[in-house]
Design a protein around this motif. Structure first.
Motif: not given
Length: 91
Positions: A29-34
């Motif tokens: 999730x964090x990688x996608x948001x970034x």
């Protein structure tokens, strides 16, 4: 003492603590948001299709998400949803 006489320790990746499905989903999730992707759409796309192209390589997210079977990730999502959305039947 010659360096050839010393014992070298070899670590196999299996010695590392395995990431839980929860940790994997949060990291992905964090990688996608970034990367400015809609994380829900991308994760659902991956879980439905099995196509890792829905998950970017950013922060090793694609490799990370493939460490668990998709059913394990879905199980984690269902478990979390049910645990946090129980309706009190006594009302």
């Amino acid at each position: 003492m010659d360096s050839m006489d010393k014992t070298v320790k070899f670590n196999v990746k299996g010695d590392e603590k395995e990431a839980s499905p929860r940790e994997i989903l949060l990291s992905v999730h964090d990688a996608l948001v970034e990367k400015d992707y809609n994380p829900i759409n991308q994760i659902v796309g991956y879980l439905i299709s099995g196509d890792p192209a829905y998950i970017p390589r950013h922060n090793n997210a694609r490799s990370l998400v493939r460490r668990k079977e998709r059913d394990e990730l879905i199980e984690e999502l269902v478990r979390f949803y049910l645990a946090n959305n129980r309706v009190d039947d006594t009302q």
